[in-house]
Design a protein around this motif. Sequence first.
Motif, PDB file in Angstrom:
ATOM      1  N   LEU A  64       2.219   7.289 -10.027  1.00 23.39           N
ATOM      2  CA  LEU A  64       3.027   6.611 -11.037  1.00 23.39           C
ATOM      3  C   LEU A  64       2.587   7.082 -12.421  1.00 23.39           C
ATOM      4  O   LEU A  64       1.399   7.226 -12.680  1.00 23.39           O
ATOM      5  CB  LEU A  64       2.838   5.092 -10.937  1.00 23.39           C
ATOM      6  CG  LEU A  64       3.372   4.424  -9.674  1.00 23.39           C
ATOM      7  CD1 LEU A  64       3.023   2.951  -9.674  1.00 23.39           C
ATOM      8  CD2 LEU A  64       4.883   4.608  -9.566  1.00 23.39           C
TER       9      LEU A  64
ATOM     10  N   ARG B 173       3.196  -0.631   1.481  1.00 28.47           N
ATOM     11  CA  ARG B 173       4.104  -1.737   1.815  1.00 28.47           C
ATOM     12  C   ARG B 173       4.799  -1.526   3.150  1.00 28.47           C
ATOM     13  O   ARG B 173       5.743  -2.230   3.486  1.00 28.47           O
ATOM     14  CB  ARG B 173       5.123  -1.955   0.684  1.00 28.47           C
ATOM     15  CG  ARG B 173       4.489  -2.408  -0.617  1.00 28.47           C
ATOM     16  CD  ARG B 173       5.487  -2.871  -1.649  1.00 28.47           C
ATOM     17  NE  ARG B 173       4.821  -3.365  -2.845  1.00 28.47           N
ATOM     18  CZ  ARG B 173       4.473  -2.617  -3.882  1.00 28.47           C
ATOM     19  NH1 ARG B 173       4.751  -1.330  -3.881  1.00 28.47           N
ATOM     20  NH2 ARG B 173       3.871  -3.160  -4.919  1.00 28.47           N
TER      21      ARG B 173
ATOM     22  N   ARG C  63      -4.870   6.511  -4.834  1.00 30.16           N
ATOM     23  CA  ARG C  63      -4.547   5.207  -4.239  1.00 30.16           C
ATOM     24  C   ARG C  63      -3.178   4.716  -4.691  1.00 30.16           C
ATOM     25  O   ARG C  63      -2.857   4.764  -5.858  1.00 30.16           O
ATOM     26  CB  ARG C  63      -5.610   4.168  -4.651  1.00 30.16           C
ATOM     27  CG  ARG C  63      -5.390   2.785  -4.029  1.00 30.16           C
ATOM     28  CD  ARG C  63      -5.832   1.666  -4.950  1.00 30.16           C
ATOM     29  NE  ARG C  63      -5.179   1.728  -6.243  1.00 30.16           N
ATOM     30  CZ  ARG C  63      -3.938   1.292  -6.481  1.00 30.16           C
ATOM     31  NH1 ARG C  63      -3.222   0.722  -5.529  1.00 30.16           N
ATOM     32  NH2 ARG C  63      -3.391   1.420  -7.683  1.00 30.16           N
ATOM     33  N   ARG C  64      -2.372   4.292  -3.760  1.00 27.48           N
ATOM     34  CA  ARG C  64      -1.098   3.639  -4.056  1.00 27.48           C
ATOM     35  C   ARG C  64      -0.985   2.408  -3.163  1.00 27.48           C
ATOM     36  O   ARG C  64      -1.596   2.348  -2.103  1.00 27.48           O
ATOM     37  CB  ARG C  64       0.094   4.584  -3.768  1.00 27.48           C
ATOM     38  CG  ARG C  64       0.243   5.786  -4.706  1.00 27.48           C
ATOM     39  CD  ARG C  64       0.598   5.399  -6.145  1.00 27.48           C
ATOM     40  NE  ARG C  64       1.614   4.365  -6.245  1.00 27.48           N
ATOM     41  CZ  ARG C  64       2.930   4.584  -6.179  1.00 27.48           C
ATOM     42  NH1 ARG C  64       3.397   5.803  -6.060  1.00 27.48           N
ATOM     43  NH2 ARG C  64       3.780   3.575  -6.260  1.00 27.48           N
ATOM     44  N   THR C  65      -0.204   1.456  -3.597  1.00 28.83           N
ATOM     45  CA  THR C  65       0.014   0.267  -2.776  1.00 28.83           C
ATOM     46  C   THR C  65       0.809   0.636  -1.527  1.00 28.83           C
ATOM     47  O   THR C  65       1.814   1.336  -1.618  1.00 28.83           O
ATOM     48  CB  THR C  65       0.772  -0.795  -3.605  1.00 28.83           C
ATOM     49  OG1 THR C  65      -0.083  -1.241  -4.647  1.00 28.83           O
ATOM     50  CG2 THR C  65       1.203  -1.966  -2.744  1.00 28.83           C
TER      51      THR C  65
ATOM     52  N   CYS D 233      -2.475  -3.658   0.173  1.00 29.75           N
ATOM     53  CA  CYS D 233      -1.594  -4.221  -0.858  1.00 29.75           C
ATOM     54  C   CYS D 233      -2.231  -5.489  -1.411  1.00 29.75           C
ATOM     55  O   CYS D 233      -2.480  -6.439  -0.675  1.00 29.75           O
ATOM     56  CB  CYS D 233      -0.214  -4.544  -0.279  1.00 29.75           C
ATOM     57  SG  CYS D 233       0.905  -5.278  -1.497  1.00 29.75           S
ATOM     58  N   TRP D 234      -2.495  -5.479  -2.684  1.00 33.38           N
ATOM     59  CA  TRP D 234      -2.984  -6.684  -3.389  1.00 33.38           C
ATOM     60  C   TRP D 234      -1.829  -7.663  -3.386  1.00 33.38           C
ATOM     61  O   TRP D 234      -0.733  -7.331  -3.834  1.00 33.38           O
ATOM     62  CB  TRP D 234      -3.361  -6.293  -4.810  1.00 33.38           C
ATOM     63  CG  TRP D 234      -4.093  -7.306  -5.629  1.00 33.38           C
ATOM     64  CD1 TRP D 234      -3.925  -8.665  -5.617  1.00 33.38           C
ATOM     65  CD2 TRP D 234      -5.103  -7.034  -6.602  1.00 33.38           C
ATOM     66  NE1 TRP D 234      -4.778  -9.245  -6.518  1.00 33.38           N
ATOM     67  CE2 TRP D 234      -5.518  -8.266  -7.136  1.00 33.38           C
ATOM     68  CE3 TRP D 234      -5.696  -5.863  -7.087  1.00 33.38           C
ATOM     69  CZ2 TRP D 234      -6.485  -8.372  -8.128  1.00 33.38           C
ATOM     70  CZ3 TRP D 234      -6.663  -5.973  -8.076  1.00 33.38           C
ATOM     71  CH2 TRP D 234      -7.056  -7.208  -8.588  1.00 33.38           C
ATOM     72  N   ASN D 235      -2.039  -8.842  -2.868  1.00 28.54           N
ATOM     73  CA  ASN D 235      -0.935  -9.788  -2.742  1.00 28.54           C
ATOM     74  C   ASN D 235      -1.149 -11.012  -3.638  1.00 28.54           C
ATOM     75  O   ASN D 235      -1.939 -11.902  -3.311  1.00 28.54           O
ATOM     76  CB  ASN D 235      -0.778 -10.226  -1.279  1.00 28.54           C
ATOM     77  CG  ASN D 235       0.388 -11.172  -1.116  1.00 28.54           C
ATOM     78  OD1 ASN D 235       0.322 -12.308  -1.558  1.00 28.54           O
ATOM     79  ND2 ASN D 235       1.458 -10.709  -0.539  1.00 28.54           N
ATOM     80  N   GLY D 236      -0.416 -11.016  -4.755  1.00 31.85           N
ATOM     81  CA  GLY D 236      -0.489 -12.159  -5.663  1.00 31.85           C
ATOM     82  C   GLY D 236       0.480 -13.246  -5.253  1.00 31.85           C
ATOM     83  O   GLY D 236       0.342 -14.411  -5.624  1.00 31.85           O
ATOM     84  N   MET D 237       1.488 -12.849  -4.460  1.00 27.68           N
ATOM     85  CA  MET D 237       2.573 -13.777  -4.142  1.00 27.68           C
ATOM     86  C   MET D 237       2.100 -15.022  -3.390  1.00 27.68           C
ATOM     87  O   MET D 237       2.610 -16.120  -3.600  1.00 27.68           O
ATOM     88  CB  MET D 237       3.636 -13.036  -3.334  1.00 27.68           C
ATOM     89  CG  MET D 237       4.989 -13.689  -3.494  1.00 27.68           C
ATOM     90  SD  MET D 237       6.317 -12.651  -2.963  1.00 27.68           S
ATOM     91  CE  MET D 237       7.630 -13.877  -2.961  1.00 27.68           C
TER      92      MET D 237
ATOM     93  N   ARG E 260       1.456   7.100 -16.038  1.00 27.09           N
ATOM     94  CA  ARG E 260       0.628   6.146 -16.785  1.00 27.09           C
ATOM     95  C   ARG E 260       1.206   5.919 -18.174  1.00 27.09           C
ATOM     96  O   ARG E 260       1.718   6.863 -18.804  1.00 27.09           O
ATOM     97  CB  ARG E 260      -0.808   6.670 -16.907  1.00 27.09           C
ATOM     98  CG  ARG E 260      -1.520   6.796 -15.593  1.00 27.09           C
ATOM     99  CD  ARG E 260      -1.808   5.450 -14.968  1.00 27.09           C
ATOM    100  NE  ARG E 260      -1.266   5.383 -13.621  1.00 27.09           N
ATOM    101  CZ  ARG E 260      -1.403   4.325 -12.805  1.00 27.09           C
ATOM    102  NH1 ARG E 260      -2.060   3.256 -13.206  1.00 27.09           N
ATOM    103  NH2 ARG E 260      -0.868   4.333 -11.607  1.00 27.09           N
TER     104      ARG E 260
ATOM    105  N   TYR F 211       4.096  -7.659   4.301  1.00 21.79           N
ATOM    106  CA  TYR F 211       4.672  -6.424   4.841  1.00 21.79           C
ATOM    107  C   TYR F 211       4.183  -6.159   6.279  1.00 21.79           C
ATOM    108  O   TYR F 211       3.917  -5.018   6.654  1.00 21.79           O
ATOM    109  CB  TYR F 211       4.351  -5.229   3.924  1.00 21.79           C
ATOM    110  CG  TYR F 211       4.763  -5.477   2.488  1.00 21.79           C
ATOM    111  CD1 TYR F 211       6.096  -5.349   2.086  1.00 21.79           C
ATOM    112  CD2 TYR F 211       3.828  -5.899   1.537  1.00 21.79           C
ATOM    113  CE1 TYR F 211       6.472  -5.618   0.781  1.00 21.79           C
ATOM    114  CE2 TYR F 211       4.204  -6.179   0.231  1.00 21.79           C
ATOM    115  CZ  TYR F 211       5.529  -6.031  -0.141  1.00 21.79           C
ATOM    116  OH  TYR F 211       5.907  -6.310  -1.438  1.00 21.79           O
TER     117      TYR F 211
END
Length: 186
Positions: free
Chosen positions: A175, A15, A11-13, A129-133, A177, A89
């Motif tokens: 990515l 965008r 799993r990757r985000t 995409c987890w969106n905290g913004m 670790r 996005y």
Amino acid sequence: MNEVLKVIKQRRTTRKFKKEQIKDKELDTILEAGLYAPSAHNNQSWNFTVIQDENLLDELNINTKNIAKSFPDETIKKMANNEKFDIFYNAPTVVVVSGKNDAMMPQIDCAAATENMLIAAESLDIGACWNGMVGFLFNSERKNEYIEKLNIPEGYTPYYAVALGYKKVNVTNTLKRKENSIQYIK
Ligand SMILES: Cc1cc2nc3c(=O)[nH]c(=O)nc-3n(C[C@H](O)[C@H](O)[C@H](O)COP(=O)(O)O)c2cc1C
């Protein structure tokens, strides 16, 4: 490696999303995975608001950026001042995750539910995409306006969102670790 571990590791985000809407059945599977997360005291303190209305998504994007413009962090400021930047996005579906105020650990319950949804999405080859913004908006003085506008049930607070859609670009690199994150006491 079994399928669950494979999906967790790959799993990757996402965008970059395709415009095409995801199927209702896929969305339901992802939401159901969220509902099956563990929760403190089995409070199941989450609430999901599915937004597929382009105009409302635009509005959330613009108003979030307007608030983020005065945030001290330079990277955030730069994103907020970029007219072309869409916080979601251009994903065709956004799920706002809200927590029940009087639950024991609503923020943690919601995070567990969110991760379940990300993993479920990946298992269906759907980008997420987890969106905290969007939290800039939900934590601002406009919070109550949006609780009402998004029809969020009374007693719940919106925390953040998950953008969902078919992947336009498939990010495949893993990515690295951080090391030394595990200690053993035997
Ligand atoms: C709480 C939380 C908030 C996040 N908010 C955003 C966001 O607003 N925008 C964004 O592009 N990515 C956001 N992300 C995604 C992270 O940037 C991403 O997970 C991290 O860089 C690791 O990359 P990966 O998900 O591809 O493994 C968020 C992730 C978490 C857990």
